[in-house]
Motif scaffolding. Sequence first.
Motif, short mmCIF file in Angstrom:
data_model
loop_
_atom_site.label_atom_id
_atom_site.label_comp_id
_atom_site.label_asym_id
_atom_site.label_seq_id
_atom_site.Cartn_x
_atom_site.Cartn_y
_atom_site.Cartn_z
N LEU A 1 -4.39 11.64 -7.74
CA LEU A 1 -4.97 10.55 -7.07
C LEU A 1 -5.56 9.51 -7.93
N GLN B 1 0.89 -1.20 0.22
CA GLN B 1 0.01 -0.20 -0.03
C GLN B 1 0.79 1.21 0.03
N THR B 2 0.08 2.21 -0.60
CA THR B 2 1.07 3.46 -0.64
C THR B 2 0.26 4.64 0.08
N VAL C 1 0.30 8.82 0.28
CA VAL C 1 0.58 9.79 -0.36
C VAL C 1 0.72 11.35 0.58
N ARG D 1 -6.93 2.42 -6.56
CA ARG D 1 -7.56 2.63 -5.36
C ARG D 1 -7.13 1.63 -4.38
N ILE E 1 -3.69 6.74 -9.36
CA ILE E 1 -3.29 5.46 -8.25
C ILE E 1 -4.40 4.27 -8.19
N LEU F 1 -3.96 2.70 -2.33
CA LEU F 1 -3.88 3.92 -1.86
C LEU F 1 -4.10 3.64 -0.22
N VAL G 1 -11.22 8.95 -0.24
CA VAL G 1 -9.88 8.66 0.43
C VAL G 1 -10.01 9.09 1.96
#
Length: 431
Positions: A101, A3-4, A6, A106, A104, A109, A130
Amino acid sequence: MKQTAVLYPGAGVGHVRPMAELANVFLKHGYDVTMVLVEPPFKLSDSGTTAIDRIAASNPSISFHVLPSLLALDFAAPGKHPFLLMLQLLHYYNEQFEAFLRAIDRKSLHSVVLDMFCIDATDVCVKLGVPPMPASHLIKELLEHPEDEMCKAMMNIWKRNTETMGVLLNTFESLESRAVQSLKGPLCVPERILPPIYCVGPLVGKGAKDEDKAERNECLEWLDAQPDRSVVFLCLGSKGTLSAEQLKEIAVGLDRSGQRFLWSVRMPAGLELELDALLPQGFLERTRGRGLVIKSWAPQMDVLGHRATGAFVTHCGWNSVLEAIVAGVPMLCLPLEAEQKMNKVCMTEDMGVAVELEGYMTGFIKADEVEAKVRLVIEGKEGSQLRARLAALREEAEAALQEGGSSQAAFAQFLLDVDNLERNETLGRHV
């Protein structure tokens, strides 16, 4: 799937640097991190640009993404306060931020962490589903009349922050326990439940590594030749400039004090002079050996962490305050703008880590006060008491960041809360 997170720090090295430290916390927990930067339509100072480039170069594990430039827009409105222009700029970047966004996956994220001044990007996060999570340092003073445009802008920022799902604070709980407990209490804002707060700091740099000694700054070589805790370090941040008259007055005070000093001087606006012409006649020659004045950038974390540094004259910017606490260095407060006067009150009254240069209240600090306060912190009993207090806080700061410490636990709780938000969101879609 990894997972990322931001991270969106907006503009300015004072916001990018602590976000980079937060990014490293995410990395240690196994997350990928992307830092989103804006390209301002105005030129940063050379030192600011270089510092941001240096942050990016020294953090290769962080992915940096610069949003497309908005140079076509007119942000040079005459008479408009630079702070309001900055807020306007960040608002206009929402469209580019949303596009980034959306690109990316989902499912990968994890979260979006917003700088407090990027709060309008909350709308983007809500739109995309988000969980928004702004990162803040400390409250900023409200200015002027309630109908003033600056005051309205600041009030809107804090109102929007209370509408988020949580706030990450670059502090540790024992440093500001009273404020933390107030924010967590039910009476902080009547008839309003505030979002949870997570004290995840102190997130500061580590300074140069031993293997970087080939590029070691000359001021560190000079410090090597000085006795332990004997040097006063004067540095007023990336934007801290004083008038030529004030610089000369400080120089007189340092000269009279007889103390060793390292002074990072920034030229007053509109002046480009050699140090000999800027400072009192003969000052550099009289203080040669016990003083070093530089016009260049100083590696602040390395200087504060050096055994020879005994005091720090600071503008009270929150990053600098945390860096001094982590290094265990007593501070002399010379607040200049923004929230720095509020920080000064906390530093001197609540934390007990600093003394103030009282002349800041009249806009001019006299040589006699500089002389007396420098001696007090380096040689006096009060300086010893500050060092003892800072030694204890330094241990608490280290403990907070260790496994099982309060900041580690707070960050783990933040990750868990985000996961729970996502699970509840998924369940809601299937009910």
